[in-house]
Motif scaffolding. Structure first.
Motif, PDB file in Angstrom:
ATOM      1  N   SER A 271      36.674  38.969  43.994  1.00 25.84           N
ATOM      2  CA  SER A 271      37.863  38.307  44.530  1.00 25.84           C
ATOM      3  C   SER A 271      37.444  36.968  45.110  1.00 25.84           C
TER       4      SER A 271
ATOM      5  N   GLY B 298      50.482  38.619  43.909  1.00 21.62           N
ATOM      6  CA  GLY B 298      49.171  38.128  43.493  1.00 21.62           C
ATOM      7  C   GLY B 298      49.114  37.789  42.015  1.00 21.62           C
ATOM      8  N   TRP B 299      49.829  38.557  41.187  1.00 27.00           N
ATOM      9  CA  TRP B 299      49.857  38.273  39.751  1.00 27.00           C
ATOM     10  C   TRP B 299      50.590  36.967  39.468  1.00 27.00           C
TER      11      TRP B 299
ATOM     12  N   ASP C 101      54.691  46.589  43.281  1.00 28.26           N
ATOM     13  CA  ASP C 101      54.005  46.768  44.557  1.00 28.26           C
ATOM     14  C   ASP C 101      53.644  48.246  44.629  1.00 28.26           C
TER      15      ASP C 101
ATOM     16  N   HIS D 250      52.004  49.207  49.854  1.00 30.96           N
ATOM     17  CA  HIS D 250      51.773  47.769  49.758  1.00 30.96           C
ATOM     18  C   HIS D 250      53.092  47.013  49.615  1.00 30.96           C
TER      19      HIS D 250
ATOM     20  N   ARG E 103      50.584  34.365  41.535  1.00 31.17           N
ATOM     21  CA  ARG E 103      49.819  33.226  42.045  1.00 31.17           C
ATOM     22  C   ARG E 103      48.753  32.757  41.074  1.00 31.17           C
TER      23      ARG E 103
ATOM     24  N   GLU F  25      45.280  46.070  49.352  1.00 31.34           N
ATOM     25  CA  GLU F  25      45.729  44.979  50.229  1.00 31.34           C
ATOM     26  C   GLU F  25      46.492  43.905  49.469  1.00 31.34           C
ATOM     27  N   GLY F  26      46.658  44.069  48.154  1.00 30.66           N
ATOM     28  CA  GLY F  26      47.376  43.081  47.372  1.00 30.66           C
ATOM     29  C   GLY F  26      48.848  43.421  47.266  1.00 30.66           C
ATOM     30  N   THR F  27      49.571  42.577  46.569  1.00 33.71           N
ATOM     31  CA  THR F  27      50.969  42.817  46.237  1.00 33.71           C
ATOM     32  C   THR F  27      51.207  42.277  44.837  1.00 33.71           C
TER      33      THR F  27
ATOM     34  N   TYR G  64      43.987  45.869  38.169  1.00 32.47           N
ATOM     35  CA  TYR G  64      42.897  45.125  38.813  1.00 32.47           C
ATOM     36  C   TYR G  64      42.391  45.903  40.025  1.00 32.47           C
TER      37      TYR G  64
ATOM     38  N   THR H 226      41.241  34.583  38.850  1.00 35.63           N
ATOM     39  CA  THR H 226      41.469  33.141  38.828  1.00 35.63           C
ATOM     40  C   THR H 226      40.865  32.472  37.600  1.00 35.63           C
TER      41      THR H 226
ATOM     42  N   HIS I 189      48.270  45.811  40.923  1.00 37.94           N
ATOM     43  CA  HIS I 189      47.386  45.014  41.781  1.00 37.94           C
ATOM     44  C   HIS I 189      46.334  45.878  42.485  1.00 37.94           C
TER      45      HIS I 189
END
Length: 301
Positions: free
Chosen positions: A277, A66-67, A86, A90, A69, A61-63, A127, A284, A58
């Motif tokens: 983003s 996120g993948w 992670d 993170h 979601r 600030e992500g985790t 990403y 997305t 990721h």
């Protein structure tokens, strides 16, 4: 047999309606949620599915959540053994506050994860910050990767006094606010307005309150950027099959344009009107999954 991509391919929204049909697959294995220790730092990861392994990395600030979601994790788990981590600093992984704990150690965490799982090779998908990590991985341990996908990030191919000062500014912002308005401005499409001061205060408060975030860890990571730099000659010499995907409205597209010139063998997909983003973010978009699926499904040379 799947037809190879041309070397440069601009994707439009039409690809979703004309994309290939996904082959049926057995139900994925049960989700595994666990961790391992990487040079003294506990790294949280999940995995699901059977088949050739694919590691997902990721952004800042992500985790790994996120993948999950977006459709990428669950869709790939139909046909692959999908592993999402992670990154250190993170999520549910350890969050050291020293810059020396980051840099290339973030790339080596992926290699140590493969060792931990007894995997000789995997596909790797990164990403944003994860793409920076992936780019460095391809120069440190190319023998461990079947292929690589860089989404919205090219790697740190340039480093100078100006970039070092930017990193210092962003790190100080992280220390104080958890968020970095400077980084947000760098990643914001030119067509979008800057966030108001009130909005920035709200984002800062939310970041500080988020237990998956640690502002001092994020600051330390930011201060470690010089240790993630990839020499252009090393970047050009990479032979691991690589796909780059970026939104047409992502300011980091210029970096991937430069990487494509440096290494012409890279397959390059530009998703029209996608941003780095947010609601129009590259992760997305259905075009991203379509391109990712096609690339991973191709016979390797």
């Amino acid at each position: 047999m799947m037809t190879p991509f041309p070397r440069s391919w601009r994707v439009t929204a039409l690809i979703a309606s004309v994309g290939f049909a996904l082959a049926p697959a057995a139900a994925p294995a049960q989700l595994v949620d666990t961790s391992f220790v990487s040079k003294g730092v506990r790294i949280h990861y999940v995995e699901q599915g059977r088949g050739v392994p694919v590691v997902l990395i990721h952004g800042i600030e992500g985790t790994l959540a996120g993948w999950r979601r977006v459709p990428i994790f669950s869709d790939l788990a139909r046909d692959y053994r999908v592993i999402a981590i992670d990154q250190r600093g993170h999520g549910r992984s350890d969050k050291p506050h020293e810059a020396a704990a980051y840099g290339r150690e973030m790339a080596l965490d992926v290699v140590r994860l493969l060792d931990h799982l007894g995997l000789a090779k995997a596909h790797v998908v990164g990403y944003s910050l994860g793409a920076m990590v992936t780019s460095q991985l391809l120069t440190l341990h190319p023998e461990r990767f079947r292929s690589a996908v860089l989404i919205a990030g090219a790697g740190r191919l340039v480093w100078n006094a100006s970039l070092a000062e930017v990193a210092n500014v962003e790190a100080r912002e992280r220390d104080a606010q958890c968020i970095s308005p400077t980084l947000m401005a760098r990643l914001r499409p030119p067509t979008e307005p800057a966030p108001t001061a009130e909005r920035l205060r709200a984002l800062s408060a939310a970041c500080i309150a988020d237990t998956t975030q640690d502002r001092f860890a994020l600051a330390a990571l930011t201060r470690s950027r010089a240790d993630q730099v990839v020499a252009p000659a090393a970047g050009a010499a990479v032979t691991v099959p690589t796909l780059a995907i970026v939104g047409s409205l992502d300011p980091l597209k210029a970096d991937l344009d430069a990487l494509k010139v440096l290494r012409p063998s890279i397959e390059y997909v530009v998703v029209d009107s996608a941003t780095h983003s947010g609601v129009r973010g590259i992760l997305t978009r259905s075009e991203t999954l379509t391109a990712l699926r096609a690339f991973l499904g191709r016979p390797l040379p």
